[in-house]
Motif scaffolding. Structure first.
Motif, PDB file in Angstrom:
ATOM      1  N   VAL A  33      -8.042   2.818  -1.186  1.00  0.00           N
ATOM      2  CA  VAL A  33      -7.442   3.413  -0.003  1.00  0.00           C
ATOM      3  C   VAL A  33      -8.474   3.356   1.121  1.00  0.00           C
ATOM      4  N   MET A 173      -0.011  -1.671   1.253  1.00  0.00           N
ATOM      5  CA  MET A 173       0.815  -0.774   2.071  1.00  0.00           C
ATOM      6  C   MET A 173       0.000  -0.262   3.251  1.00  0.00           C
ATOM      7  N   PHE A 175      -0.005   2.412   6.447  1.00  0.00           N
ATOM      8  CA  PHE A 175       0.626   3.652   6.901  1.00  0.00           C
ATOM      9  C   PHE A 175       0.068   4.004   8.275  1.00  0.00           C
ATOM     10  N   MET A 194       1.764   9.556  -1.417  1.00  0.00           N
ATOM     11  CA  MET A 194       0.718   8.569  -1.132  1.00  0.00           C
ATOM     12  C   MET A 194      -0.429   8.663  -2.138  1.00  0.00           C
ATOM     13  N   ALA A 198      -1.781   5.738  -4.597  1.00  0.00           N
ATOM     14  CA  ALA A 198      -3.203   5.389  -4.672  1.00  0.00           C
ATOM     15  C   ALA A 198      -3.678   5.403  -6.123  1.00  0.00           C
ATOM     16  N   THR A 203      -3.212  -1.009  -3.024  1.00  0.00           N
ATOM     17  CA  THR A 203      -4.117  -1.190  -1.892  1.00  0.00           C
ATOM     18  C   THR A 203      -3.447  -0.582  -0.665  1.00  0.00           C
ATOM     19  N   MET A 204      -4.142   0.343  -0.001  1.00  0.00           N
ATOM     20  CA  MET A 204      -3.528   1.047   1.120  1.00  0.00           C
ATOM     21  C   MET A 204      -4.479   1.101   2.314  1.00  0.00           C
ATOM     22  N   VAL A 206      -4.603   3.424   5.697  1.00  0.00           N
ATOM     23  CA  VAL A 206      -3.942   4.620   6.198  1.00  0.00           C
ATOM     24  C   VAL A 206      -4.581   5.072   7.507  1.00  0.00           C
TER      25      VAL A 206
END
Ligand SMILES: Nc1ncnc2c1ncn2[C@@H]1O[C@H](COP(=O)(O)OP(=O)(O)O)[C@@H](O)[C@H]1O
Ligand SMILES: [Mg+2]
Length: 263
Positions: A33, A173, A175, A194, A198, A203-204, A206
Motif C-alpha cells: 500500500v 487499485m 484510491f 481497504m 491490503a 497493490t494499492m 491511496v
C-alpha cells in the motif's frame, strides 16, 4: 527486487502553461500500500489520474507491470502512441475509486457492479451477476444488492464503487480520497474494506488525508508538494527528524494526536 507494479519516470504534466507535476520519479512496489499525501492542489489527483491514463503525461513515462502506458519511444527517442487495444489491455490492470462514488442512480448495487462486466467483458447476465454478487459479499453488502444508491449510505455507496472496480479483476487499485466525502462515522467501514484488500496483498495507491490509515496500513508514504515529490519512504521515516519544513508544516496541519500515537 521484483518489477515495480507502477514505475513513474520523470513525469511532467502541464495544463496549458501551468506545470502541475514537475518531473516525478516514483516506484510503486508490488503487493504494497503506497500512500500519497500532500496539501490541496499539490498534484495528487493529477498523478493518480496519469497512472490510470485518465490524463496523458506531457512528458515522461508510466510503466505498469513492465509495459509503458500510452506511448512507446521509437529508435529516435520520439514518443508514439500505442494502439488503443494495446493500451486498453494495460489500463485493464488498474482499477480506480474516486471521492465521488459515481454510481448510476437508476441501477441497483448489483446492477452497478455487474454492468461493466456485461459491457466491457461481454459476460452473460447470469455470469456477470454471479461475479458482481461475489464482490458485494466481499465488501459486506450482499444484503444490499437490490438497493438503489439513494437507498444506501455514503459508506455503502463507496463500498459498491470499490466492488465495481474489483469486479474487473484489476492488479492495482488506485484510491483518490475515498473517504473525503463521507461523514466521519462512515469512513471506518470503507477503510476496513481497504484494509482487508491490503491484507490480501492487493497493490494499492491511496491518496488520503487519513494519516492514521497511512501510518498503519501504508508501507510507502509519498509526500507531494507543489507538484514535486519531496519525500518517499516507510511511515516510520516520515516522523524521523530532521524533516523537510514543508512536510513538517503539513503534518502539523493534518496529524491528529491519535495518529501520532500509532507510530
Ligand atoms: N483539468 C485541469 N485543468 C487545469 N488545471 C488543473 C486541472 N486539473 C488540475 N488542475 C490544477 O492542477 C493542480 C493540482 O491539482 P490536483 O492534482 O487536483 O491536486 P490535489 O489532488 O493534490 O488537490 C491544481 O493547481 C489544479 O488547479
Ligand atoms: Mg485531489
Amino acid at each position: 527486487m521484483s518489477l515495480p507494479a507502477i514505475a513513474v519516470k520523470n513525469l511532467v504534466k502541464k495544463f496549458g502553461d501551468t506545470t502541475v507535476l514537475h518531473g516525478i520519479d516514483l516506484e510503486i512496489p508490488q503487493g504494497q500500500v503506497s500512500c500519497l499525501i500532500g496539501p490541496s492542489g499539490s498534484g495528487k489527483s493529477t498523478l493518480l489520474r496519469c497512472m490510470a491514463f485518465l490524463e496523458e503525461a506531457t512528458s515522461g513515462t508510466i510503466t505498469v507491470n513492465g509495459e509503458v502506458l500510452g506511448f512507446t519511444e521509437n529508435a529516435q527517442g520520439v514518443r508514439e502512441r500505442i494502439s488503443a487495444s494495446a493500451n486498453r489491455a494495460i489500463r485493464a490492470q488498474i482499477g480506480m475509486v474516486f471521492q465521488q462514488f459515481n454510481l448510476w442512480p437508476h441501477m441497483t448495487a448489483l446492477g452497478n457492479v455487474s454492468e461493466a462486466l456485461k459491457m466491457v467483458q461481454k459476460m452473460s447476465r447470469k455470469q456477470a451477476e454471479e461475479q458482481a454478487m461475489a464482490q458485494l459479499v466481499k465488501v459486506g453488502l450482499e444484503s444490499r444488492a437490490g438497493h438503489y444508491p439513494s437507498q444506501l449510505s455514503g459508506g455503502q455507496q463507496q463500498r459498491v464503487a470499490i466492488a465495481r472496480a474489483l469486479a474487473l479483476k484489476p492488479k492495482i487499485m488506485l484510491f483518490d480520497e475515498p473517504t473525503s466525502s463521507l461523514d466521519p462515522e462512515l469512513t471506518g467501514e470503507v477503510l476496513n474494506v481497504m484494509r482487508d484488500l491490503a491484507a490480501e496483498g492487493m497493490t494499492m495507491v491511496v491518496v488520503s488525508h487519513e494519516i492514521g490509515f497511512a501510518a498503519t496500513v501504508g508501507q510507502q508514504i509519498n509526500f507531494l508538494d507543489h507538484g514535486k515529490l519531496i519525500f518517499s519512504g516507510p511511515p516510520q521515516d516520515v516522523f524521523r527528524k530532521p524533516r523537510n519544513p514543508r512536510l513538517e508544516q503539513f503534518l502539523d496541519t493534518y496529524l491528529d494526536r491519535g495518529a501520532s500515537m500509532l507510530l
